[in-house]
Design a protein around this motif. Structure first.
Motif, PDB file in Angstrom:
ATOM      1  N   GLY A  40      -6.921  16.788  -5.154  1.00 37.49           N
ATOM      2  CA  GLY A  40      -7.421  15.881  -4.131  1.00 37.49           C
ATOM      3  C   GLY A  40      -7.398  14.438  -4.612  1.00 37.49           C
ATOM      4  N   PHE A  41      -7.808  14.207  -5.870  1.00 34.17           N
ATOM      5  CA  PHE A  41      -7.774  12.850  -6.424  1.00 34.17           C
ATOM      6  C   PHE A  41      -6.343  12.353  -6.531  1.00 34.17           C
ATOM      7  N   ARG A  42      -5.425  13.214  -6.925  1.00 34.62           N
ATOM      8  CA  ARG A  42      -4.022  12.814  -7.037  1.00 34.62           C
ATOM      9  C   ARG A  42      -3.471  12.426  -5.670  1.00 34.62           C
ATOM     10  N   ALA A  43      -3.797  13.187  -4.633  1.00 40.35           N
ATOM     11  CA  ALA A  43      -3.331  12.854  -3.284  1.00 40.35           C
ATOM     12  C   ALA A  43      -3.941  11.536  -2.813  1.00 40.35           C
ATOM     13  N   TRP A  44      -5.223  11.318  -3.120  1.00 43.80           N
ATOM     14  CA  TRP A  44      -5.880  10.064  -2.740  1.00 43.80           C
ATOM     15  C   TRP A  44      -5.245   8.888  -3.479  1.00 43.80           C
ATOM     16  N   ARG A  45      -4.995   9.068  -4.771  1.00 44.95           N
ATOM     17  CA  ARG A  45      -4.448   8.000  -5.608  1.00 44.95           C
ATOM     18  C   ARG A  45      -3.052   7.597  -5.153  1.00 44.95           C
ATOM     19  N   ARG A  46      -2.259   8.539  -4.671  1.00 40.74           N
ATOM     20  CA  ARG A  46      -0.883   8.239  -4.282  1.00 40.74           C
ATOM     21  C   ARG A  46      -0.776   7.503  -2.954  1.00 40.74           C
ATOM     22  N   THR A  47      -1.862   7.411  -2.213  1.00 38.00           N
ATOM     23  CA  THR A  47      -1.809   6.742  -0.914  1.00 38.00           C
ATOM     24  C   THR A  47      -2.326   5.313  -0.963  1.00 38.00           C
ATOM     25  N   ARG A  48      -2.513   4.780  -2.150  1.00 36.61           N
ATOM     26  CA  ARG A  48      -3.035   3.416  -2.310  1.00 36.61           C
ATOM     27  C   ARG A  48      -2.561   2.835  -3.640  1.00 36.61           C
ATOM     28  N   PHE A  84      -3.376   2.293  -6.648  1.00 39.22           N
ATOM     29  CA  PHE A  84      -4.450   2.642  -7.583  1.00 39.22           C
ATOM     30  C   PHE A  84      -4.323   1.903  -8.909  1.00 39.22           C
ATOM     31  N   TRP A 118      -8.426  -0.191  -3.337  1.00 43.87           N
ATOM     32  CA  TRP A 118      -8.532   1.268  -3.369  1.00 43.87           C
ATOM     33  C   TRP A 118      -8.985   1.819  -2.022  1.00 43.87           C
ATOM     34  N   PHE A 119      -9.858   1.098  -1.351  1.00 47.45           N
ATOM     35  CA  PHE A 119     -10.410   1.609  -0.111  1.00 47.45           C
ATOM     36  C   PHE A 119      -9.809   0.971   1.132  1.00 47.45           C
TER      37      PHE A 119
END
Length: 190
Positions: free
Chosen positions: A23-31, A33, A86-87
């Protein structure tokens, strides 16, 4: 004690950790980071050195200057810009330009930009933030894609191999996270 009162974990802890990492990897790849992380890291030495009292052997060195408030403002703004992207990845260009400008301003204001330990990562962070672009979504694989893949594997294997141009080879290998590059005609100019 009955077995009904003792409840087991719904999942094993390793599975939870694995799912959290994915989940963190998917979140990180969309911004952006890494640019944001570097901006936060760059703000730390800019904040620290004007207020620090370093001890070298028996000698205490205080590097407090009249620009202590400026260093505080620059360091905090760089850290806030790093967390903001990030957000809110949409503001990445503004945050990247602002991070670059703040890193440059920190050189004369904040002890050479935290002795380079804040200015250099700040400049790199600004470049990473400005240059980041969201990934293109992969096309949905439907029945047409399955049929095309079946036709490609059903091609005769005994045919003599032919040399391919680089454009043909690139067109046959789709990119993992985006659309395949388009091949231009050889006589056509951009």
């Amino acid at each position: 004690m009955s077995s009904a009162t003792v409840e087991a974990w719904p999942e094993d802890p390793a599975g939870l950790v694995r799912r959290g990492r994915r989940g963190f990897r998917a979140w990180r790849r969309t911004r952006p980071f890494w640019g944001g992380l570097l901006a936060v890291i760059a703000g730390l030495p800019i904040l620290y050195f004007p207020y620090a009292h370093l001890t070298l052997g028996g000698l205490t060195v205080a590097m407090a200057t009249t620009a202590g408030a400026g260093s505080l403002l620059i360091g905090l703004l760089m850290m806030v810009l790093g967390v903001t992207v990030w957000f809110q990845p949409v503001v990445r260009v503004f945050c990247g330009v602002a991070t670059t400008i703040l890193a440059l301003i920190s050189i004369p204001v904040s002890n050479l930009g935290g002795f380079g330990m804040g200015a250099i990562p700040g400049l790199i962070a600004g470049g990473l933030l400005v240059s980041w672009a969201p990934l293109q979504p992969l096309p949905a694989a439907g029945p047409e894609a399955a049929e095309a893949a079946a036709e490609m594997t059903a091609a005769p294997q005994d045919a003599a191999p032919t040399a391919q141009s680089p454009a043909q080879a690139a067109a046959e290998q789709p990119l993992e996270y985006g659309a395949a590059p388009t091949a231009h005609a050889e006589g056509e100019q951009r």
